[in-house]
Design an enzyme around this catalytic site. Sequence first.
Site, PDB file in Angstrom:
ATOM      1  N   ASP A 114       0.692  -1.110  -0.004  1.00 25.78           N
ATOM      2  CA  ASP A 114      -0.128   0.010  -0.075  1.00 25.78           C
ATOM      3  C   ASP A 114       1.006   1.155   0.057  1.00 25.78           C
ATOM      4  O   ASP A 114       0.472   2.240   0.436  1.00 25.78           O
ATOM      5  CB  ASP A 114      -0.999  -0.138   1.232  1.00 25.78           C
ATOM      6  CG  ASP A 114      -0.316   0.152   2.591  1.00 25.78           C
ATOM      7  OD1 ASP A 114       0.957  -0.155   2.697  1.00 25.78           O
ATOM      8  OD2 ASP A 114      -0.805   0.019   3.569  1.00 25.78           O
ATOM      9  N   HIS A 138      24.909   3.684 -18.460  1.00 27.42           N
ATOM     10  CA  HIS A 138      23.893   3.881 -17.698  1.00 27.42           C
ATOM     11  C   HIS A 138      24.006   3.169 -16.269  1.00 27.42           C
ATOM     12  O   HIS A 138      23.108   2.678 -15.784  1.00 27.42           O
ATOM     13  CB  HIS A 138      22.547   3.494 -18.127  1.00 27.42           C
ATOM     14  CG  HIS A 138      22.119   4.693 -19.160  1.00 27.42           C
ATOM     15  ND1 HIS A 138      21.173   4.394 -20.077  1.00 27.42           N
ATOM     16  CD2 HIS A 138      22.531   5.744 -19.682  1.00 27.42           C
ATOM     17  CE1 HIS A 138      20.952   5.090 -21.016  1.00 27.42           C
ATOM     18  NE2 HIS A 138      21.783   6.235 -20.556  1.00 27.42           N
ATOM     19  N   ASP A 144      27.166  11.386 -13.372  1.00 29.21           N
ATOM     20  CA  ASP A 144      26.027  11.975 -14.241  1.00 29.21           C
ATOM     21  C   ASP A 144      24.834  12.159 -13.312  1.00 29.21           C
ATOM     22  O   ASP A 144      24.241  10.984 -13.315  1.00 29.21           O
ATOM     23  CB  ASP A 144      26.014  10.865 -15.412  1.00 29.21           C
ATOM     24  CG  ASP A 144      25.148  11.761 -16.449  1.00 29.21           C
ATOM     25  OD1 ASP A 144      24.254  12.715 -16.172  1.00 29.21           O
ATOM     26  OD2 ASP A 144      25.034  11.132 -17.680  1.00 29.21           O
ATOM     27  N   ASP A 178      21.278  18.639 -15.881  1.00 37.52           N
ATOM     28  CA  ASP A 178      22.054  17.237 -16.633  1.00 37.52           C
ATOM     29  C   ASP A 178      23.235  17.539 -16.676  1.00 37.52           C
ATOM     30  O   ASP A 178      23.762  18.343 -17.538  1.00 37.52           O
ATOM     31  CB  ASP A 178      21.523  17.010 -17.896  1.00 37.52           C
ATOM     32  CG  ASP A 178      21.748  15.461 -18.068  1.00 37.52           C
ATOM     33  OD1 ASP A 178      22.447  14.852 -17.200  1.00 37.52           O
ATOM     34  OD2 ASP A 178      21.341  15.107 -19.388  1.00 37.52           O
ATOM     35  N   HIS A 204      27.428   7.143 -28.057  1.00 37.25           N
ATOM     36  CA  HIS A 204      25.991   7.783 -28.017  1.00 37.25           C
ATOM     37  C   HIS A 204      26.276   9.108 -28.691  1.00 37.25           C
ATOM     38  O   HIS A 204      27.432   9.674 -29.160  1.00 37.25           O
ATOM     39  CB  HIS A 204      25.999   7.952 -26.421  1.00 37.25           C
ATOM     40  CG  HIS A 204      26.722   8.630 -25.682  1.00 37.25           C
ATOM     41  ND1 HIS A 204      26.858  10.130 -25.807  1.00 37.25           N
ATOM     42  CD2 HIS A 204      27.938   8.045 -25.049  1.00 37.25           C
ATOM     43  CE1 HIS A 204      28.103  10.287 -24.912  1.00 37.25           C
ATOM     44  NE2 HIS A 204      28.435   9.248 -24.424  1.00 37.25           N
ATOM     45  N   HIS A 239      21.013  15.874 -26.512  1.00 36.49           N
ATOM     46  CA  HIS A 239      19.831  15.820 -26.416  1.00 36.49           C
ATOM     47  C   HIS A 239      19.067  17.082 -26.058  1.00 36.49           C
ATOM     48  O   HIS A 239      19.694  18.043 -25.215  1.00 36.49           O
ATOM     49  CB  HIS A 239      19.228  14.881 -25.781  1.00 36.49           C
ATOM     50  CG  HIS A 239      19.655  14.711 -24.182  1.00 36.49           C
ATOM     51  ND1 HIS A 239      18.952  15.545 -23.401  1.00 36.49           N
ATOM     52  CD2 HIS A 239      20.803  14.076 -23.615  1.00 36.49           C
ATOM     53  CE1 HIS A 239      19.638  15.225 -22.221  1.00 36.49           C
ATOM     54  NE2 HIS A 239      20.594  14.269 -22.400  1.00 36.49           N
ATOM     55  N   HIS A 265      15.363  14.040 -20.969  1.00 41.04           N
ATOM     56  CA  HIS A 265      15.352  13.846 -22.613  1.00 41.04           C
ATOM     57  C   HIS A 265      14.031  14.363 -22.932  1.00 41.04           C
ATOM     58  O   HIS A 265      13.141  13.860 -22.881  1.00 41.04           O
ATOM     59  CB  HIS A 265      15.338  12.232 -23.113  1.00 41.04           C
ATOM     60  CG  HIS A 265      16.799  11.882 -22.616  1.00 41.04           C
ATOM     61  ND1 HIS A 265      17.125  10.589 -22.890  1.00 41.04           N
ATOM     62  CD2 HIS A 265      17.921  12.300 -22.150  1.00 41.04           C
ATOM     63  CE1 HIS A 265      18.466  10.253 -22.513  1.00 41.04           C
ATOM     64  NE2 HIS A 265      18.865  11.423 -22.278  1.00 41.04           N
ATOM     65  N   GLU A 272      27.644  16.728 -24.459  1.00 39.71           N
ATOM     66  CA  GLU A 272      28.233  15.575 -23.507  1.00 39.71           C
ATOM     67  C   GLU A 272      29.034  14.639 -24.315  1.00 39.71           C
ATOM     68  O   GLU A 272      28.383  13.359 -24.318  1.00 39.71           O
ATOM     69  CB  GLU A 272      26.905  14.886 -22.874  1.00 39.71           C
ATOM     70  CG  GLU A 272      25.769  14.574 -23.661  1.00 39.71           C
ATOM     71  CD  GLU A 272      24.628  13.741 -22.904  1.00 39.71           C
ATOM     72  OE1 GLU A 272      25.137  12.759 -22.159  1.00 39.71           O
ATOM     73  OE2 GLU A 272      23.669  14.030 -22.993  1.00 39.71           O
ATOM     74  N   TYR A 293      34.996   5.645 -24.024  1.00 35.11           N
ATOM     75  CA  TYR A 293      34.939   4.620 -22.970  1.00 35.11           C
ATOM     76  C   TYR A 293      35.654   3.405 -23.539  1.00 35.11           C
ATOM     77  O   TYR A 293      35.432   2.845 -24.400  1.00 35.11           O
ATOM     78  CB  TYR A 293      33.370   4.103 -22.843  1.00 35.11           C
ATOM     79  CG  TYR A 293      32.596   5.332 -22.713  1.00 35.11           C
ATOM     80  CD1 TYR A 293      32.114   5.846 -21.482  1.00 35.11           C
ATOM     81  CD2 TYR A 293      31.981   6.053 -23.806  1.00 35.11           C
ATOM     82  CE1 TYR A 293      31.465   7.096 -21.135  1.00 35.11           C
ATOM     83  CE2 TYR A 293      31.109   7.131 -23.747  1.00 35.11           C
ATOM     84  CZ  TYR A 293      30.955   7.725 -22.442  1.00 35.11           C
ATOM     85  OH  TYR A 293      30.302   8.669 -22.315  1.00 35.11           O
ATOM     86  N   ARG A 343      33.245  11.222 -19.495  1.00 32.31           N
ATOM     87  CA  ARG A 343      32.194  11.894 -20.010  1.00 32.31           C
ATOM     88  C   ARG A 343      32.201  13.588 -19.455  1.00 32.31           C
ATOM     89  O   ARG A 343      32.430  13.456 -18.207  1.00 32.31           O
ATOM     90  CB  ARG A 343      30.787  11.295 -19.982  1.00 32.31           C
ATOM     91  CG  ARG A 343      29.844  11.928 -20.919  1.00 32.31           C
ATOM     92  CD  ARG A 343      28.417  11.161 -20.849  1.00 32.31           C
ATOM     93  NE  ARG A 343      27.924  10.667 -19.975  1.00 32.31           N
ATOM     94  CZ  ARG A 343      27.927   9.408 -19.544  1.00 32.31           C
ATOM     95  NH1 ARG A 343      28.522   8.577 -19.969  1.00 32.31           N
ATOM     96  NH2 ARG A 343      27.102   9.294 -18.344  1.00 32.31           N
ATOM     97  N   GLU A 383      29.645  16.786 -19.328  1.00 29.66           N
ATOM     98  CA  GLU A 383      28.275  17.181 -19.998  1.00 29.66           C
ATOM     99  C   GLU A 383      28.162  18.507 -19.467  1.00 29.66           C
ATOM    100  O   GLU A 383      28.062  18.613 -18.142  1.00 29.66           O
ATOM    101  CB  GLU A 383      27.336  16.189 -19.719  1.00 29.66           C
ATOM    102  CG  GLU A 383      25.963  16.639 -20.176  1.00 29.66           C
ATOM    103  CD  GLU A 383      24.952  15.321 -19.461  1.00 29.66           C
ATOM    104  OE1 GLU A 383      23.965  15.507 -20.224  1.00 29.66           O
ATOM    105  OE2 GLU A 383      25.328  14.718 -18.780  1.00 29.66           O
TER     106      GLU A 383
END
Length: 465
Positions: A48, A254, A271, A282, A365, A369, A376, A408, A412, A429, A431
Amino acid sequence: MNSITELASPIAVDVYRQRRERVLAALRAQGGGIAVVPTAPEVMRNRDADYAYRHDSYFYYLTGFTEPEATLVLNASAKSGEPSTLIFCREKNVERETWEGFRFGPEAAREAFGFDAAFPIDSLDEEMPRLLADQPALHYALGTSESRDAQVRRWLDAVRAKSRSGVRAPTQARDLLPLLDEMRLVKDDHELSIMRRAASISAEAHRRAMRACKPGMREYEIEAELLYTFRRHGAQAPAYGSIVAAGANACVLHYPAGNAIAHDGDLILIDAACELDGYASDITRTFPANGRFTPAQRELYDIVLAAQHAAADATRAGVSFDAPHQAALNVLSQGLLDTGILDKTKFGTVDDVLAQRAYSRFYMHRTGHWLGMDVHDAGEYREADGPLDDQGAKPWRTLAAGNVVTIEPGLYVRASADVPERFWNIGIRIEDDAVVTANGCELITREVPVEADEIEALMRESNSN
């Protein structure tokens, strides 16, 4: 909240009212009809207990209303004196408010948020057939919810049941989202003000994480520094699941913050960013756990940073959405050749790397975006019309002043026999969030250091205290 006067400033209410008027004007130009925009449903987490509630972005964009169980109806065929903006929401309920907190109720919601009329949400199924009668079209998010589609069919069936009385159901159903997507792509001053504040809070969180980081910490301990800062400065929640990746984990795009230990010599890729008043930020930064980049880490870091600089320089109104990505790809591809990560005997030039997409093994990637209410954000990346390219794709759309994008780039490099060992298991990365302007872009997340020397200086300062 003790009263409706604590809702928001009249300026904010006017912003939402003006957006509704823009939608109504667009629908009138299409011949009129009824538009229906529901908010998001509450979702059970377990037993619940519900997941923390978050409104639907389209609904919030047009209303500023954050309560669950609500639906906006816009009547673009309303005659003079008839309501054109209607809100359906929960009724006041003192008992439920004891458990769940304040509810506006229909009349207070109408007054506070500037709607023409308001009804209890329980009357939606009763009122909609009346509102849809003799309308030329129904506009809503077609096909996005089976339950909503079924509800709409019931409304239309109820209208058709009165056909012998001369009542007609709408003859057209149109997807409302493309219209709203185009509106949301260009941010107004109200939106940009919130996004700059969200960016500032997120930048402070990254600085705190850099200062706190020490070899031996676990990823979730670093994440805790971020989450604390978001809430401490008024953000309602993270804008997305935080990525805090130590060492080789940074090569997982991710990767959720886990319990891996940050070892001496590891890079930490974070990130993570907050959501403030319905708008996302972001940010990604990569930094050494011990405060000092190794020569190999610094070599790759400087390549990624140069790629970000190139992409930012290519971001301005009037250029293709793809232009920043192509600028970053050129720099990254040259860097992969210069470091020997890509073999020059196989890929002699940057053009060879690009033509064969050899970079995609290490950069899989895109460089950015849309950003806005959703991390996104809404909006198409390609034009609806135009000549197809060699891959059969439509042309990229053109950036406009007021668009907000991320920039970004990354690299890798997993352990592999054909890659120099000094680069193994390095993921980087960088960004930032960029507001597109007529002559360039404004990077609104640069309150957190990005140059390697500045990152090291910040971490040295923390360690000396």
